[in-house]
Design a protein around this motif. Sequence first.
Motif, PDB file in Angstrom:
ATOM      1  N   VAL A  53     -12.779  -8.184  -0.382  1.00  0.00           N
ATOM      2  CA  VAL A  53     -11.554  -7.996  -0.872  1.00  0.00           C
ATOM      3  C   VAL A  53     -10.384  -7.885  -0.136  1.00  0.00           C
ATOM      4  O   VAL A  53      -9.421  -8.181   0.272  1.00  0.00           O
ATOM      5  N   GLN A  91      -0.692 -12.346  -5.584  1.00  0.00           N
ATOM      6  CA  GLN A  91      -1.728 -11.717  -4.473  1.00  0.00           C
ATOM      7  C   GLN A  91      -1.059 -11.161  -3.404  1.00  0.00           C
ATOM      8  O   GLN A  91      -1.518 -11.370  -2.140  1.00  0.00           O
ATOM      9  N   TRP A 112      -4.172  -4.994  -4.087  1.00  0.00           N
ATOM     10  CA  TRP A 112      -5.350  -5.300  -3.096  1.00  0.00           C
ATOM     11  C   TRP A 112      -6.052  -4.086  -3.162  1.00  0.00           C
ATOM     12  O   TRP A 112      -7.401  -3.766  -3.086  1.00  0.00           O
ATOM     13  N   ASP A 144     -18.509  -6.201  -1.764  1.00  0.00           N
ATOM     14  CA  ASP A 144     -17.295  -7.129  -2.703  1.00  0.00           C
ATOM     15  C   ASP A 144     -16.288  -6.377  -2.324  1.00  0.00           C
ATOM     16  O   ASP A 144     -15.215  -7.005  -2.165  1.00  0.00           O
ATOM     17  N   SER A 150      -2.974  -8.559  -9.655  1.00  0.00           N
ATOM     18  CA  SER A 150      -3.088  -9.322  -8.345  1.00  0.00           C
ATOM     19  C   SER A 150      -2.713 -10.799  -8.626  1.00  0.00           C
ATOM     20  O   SER A 150      -1.968 -11.315  -7.926  1.00  0.00           O
ATOM     21  N   ALA A 165      -9.586  -2.998  -4.582  1.00  0.00           N
ATOM     22  CA  ALA A 165     -10.997  -2.645  -3.636  1.00  0.00           C
ATOM     23  C   ALA A 165     -11.578  -1.366  -3.760  1.00  0.00           C
ATOM     24  O   ALA A 165     -12.880  -1.098  -3.913  1.00  0.00           O
TER      25      ALA A 165
END
Length: 770
Positions: free
Chosen positions: A559, A534, A540, A555, A529, A544
């Motif tokens: 994300v 990103q 992503w 969390d 990432s 996750a």
Amino acid sequence: MLLLHFASLGYPNCPSPLSLFSSVDFMVFDVVESRLGKMLCACSGEQFRHEDPPSRSPESLATRDCSLSGKSSRATPRDGSVVAAAGFSSSASSSRIAGQGLVLEDDSVDEAESTLKEALSLNYEEARALLGRIEYQKGNFGGALQLFQGIDISKLTPRMIKAISERSSPRKPHSKGDTAVAGIMSMPSVTLILEAIFLKAKTLKELGRHGDAAMECKTILGIVESAFPDGMPVGIDQDYKMQDMFHKALDLLPQLCKQAGLLDEAVTAYRRALVKPWNLNSDRLAVVQKDLAVTLLYGGTETSLPPELHLHGPTNPKSNLEEAILLLFILMKKVADQEIDWDPEILDHLTFVLSVCDEFDFLADHVEKMLPGICSREERWYTLALCYGAAGQNEAALNLVRKATGISQSMHPPHIPSLLLGAKLCSEDPLHALEGISFSKRVSGSIDDGCEHFMGQAHKFVGICCRNASRVFPLPSSERETYQRECLASLNSAFSIDKGDPELIFGLALENAVQRSLDAALRYSMMYSNMVAQSSTSGWRLLALVLSAQQRLKDAETVVDLASEEVGKMDHLELLRLKAALQIAQEQPKLAIETCGVLLTRVQSMKEPATTDSPSKAAALRDLLLGTWLDLAKIYISLESWTDAETCLKKAKLIEYYNPKCWHVSGLLFKAKSKYKDALIDFTISLAIEPQYIPSIVSAAEVFMCVGNNAIPIARGLLLNALQLDPTNHDAWFRLGLIAKQEGLLSQAADCFQVASDLKSSAPVEPFLW
């Protein structure tokens, strides 16, 4: 000496200058030369030396071609020594102003002009043109510009236009004694003035005044275009050198415009050279076409066609890219027809622009039309494979790679790029995983230890193909474990060679996640990432899922929310669906329903999938809609809201009726209603569509377990089949444990329950491999 030089240029019917002069002529010209030398010495502050008396021709320079056209300005006098033309050679300049060369004094220039006019029968403009040319050849650009600026081009323009149009029109050849038509400039005089304008443009270029130089070139083009409004006639007398001077101005003008930062005017200049026939030869015309295409592609400014060039109605190019593509297509056709020599830059530019436009099929067509001998067969097949692979035709690309690396090429060294391309294509299709391993190992066995980049790529593709092979084919546990070990070992070897390959790091994160090494998976996911700034939805999503596998569901949702702000519209919708799955895992069905509703609203607000420009985008939207309706159906089934579940299921089947997921969810609905027979029918239909769809296999086994003891062996067989396809399926292990418990095999049941518990505690909300 000037006349001796002009005679040495080879003009027709020019007698030897020495045979024409009497002793009196030599004495007269000695005086002229002496006066010119003294005047120019006064201008430059130096004295010129004259070793031999010059010769003189009795003919007027006004009726002869005085253009040097790049020839030497030296002549050989009677005694064989070499002296400067007109006796104007000098040593290095003693003074310069602002680095622009010597500046001549006006009085001395006027006196030199008068001397030339009196002695050589030149008019004011011709005298200045000759003196300016001499100063330009000496490198005295300041002095040359001073002389050229004294020529009143605006006054001469109408006469020059008339002279060009009159003298260039078809006419009977003149006899030797014919004289010039009264009132019309001679063509040598016209050419001399055009050369003066051109040299003025080059002088301004040398002085860094590119905009002013471009204006001088436009003056030349304007004069000739006014004389030939429909283009230059074929067969114009080449002795006048006017056509060559015009072509030089055509070539120089766009270069000056680009150097002055006037890209719009540069494009206009290129089009000006192409819109009418100017007797450009094939090579020169091809250079103009290629330079125009390059300027349109990389100039950074959009320049639309002017109305007068809209000759083809709606088929006119609408943008710089379209115009550049048409020009490059024309050049490729000329290469194919052998009108011009092969130029690799043409294909490079065409590859770039068609890649930008996602038109790889057209690129493949032009590569196929390349004549044999331009490149080797391996290079041709490799280039075609790249084109077809980029166009999504992986099977065609793979067939070409097989040709480039097959038995027919066994006498040649292995073509490493083709082998790597074959490995990459195979890594994208799990069915070709074993062939991809073979390609990759051929690369590592064919290169030296110094080729670290190729070695790292080979290890990477071995790892990816081993991962695919361990999951696609029904394999014994020992063989699957062998592939998994080799996968991680190859990826780690590649990482030790190249730590900056994002695809490799993503592969390491994914493989560690699949093998439930979650700490390593999280580390590589974070590294990926950060490396891709990103902006990768896949990164992503994997991050996750790894967090969800660590049971850090909050969390993971954070994300997803953060990623939704960074990605595009389509990727945002995919992340919304993942967010709904996380909310379901947190036992928040109402929030999940709201999230799915937002997703459906946004999808409907976008263009309908059937009418989208991109087929891939349309397919992605259909899959997204289908998955969302099925997710909603599962939520309503868990809430025992049968009507809503049936409505969602109908919506999904309208999108794709013969989809194994639709029939699987339909079977879940019947199973929840305890309609086991109907559920088994739907699960069977799902497996008929996709025999290795694991959720339907496990659900069918569960139905058989509910039917009775007689169906237990069938259920056990289905569960073992599911575990052979996916050993990490915790539902299959749990159902297998129930069967073992029901049969009294308590130790075996305990082992199954323990494995199921461990796998469930590290299971993501959605499969890592999607």
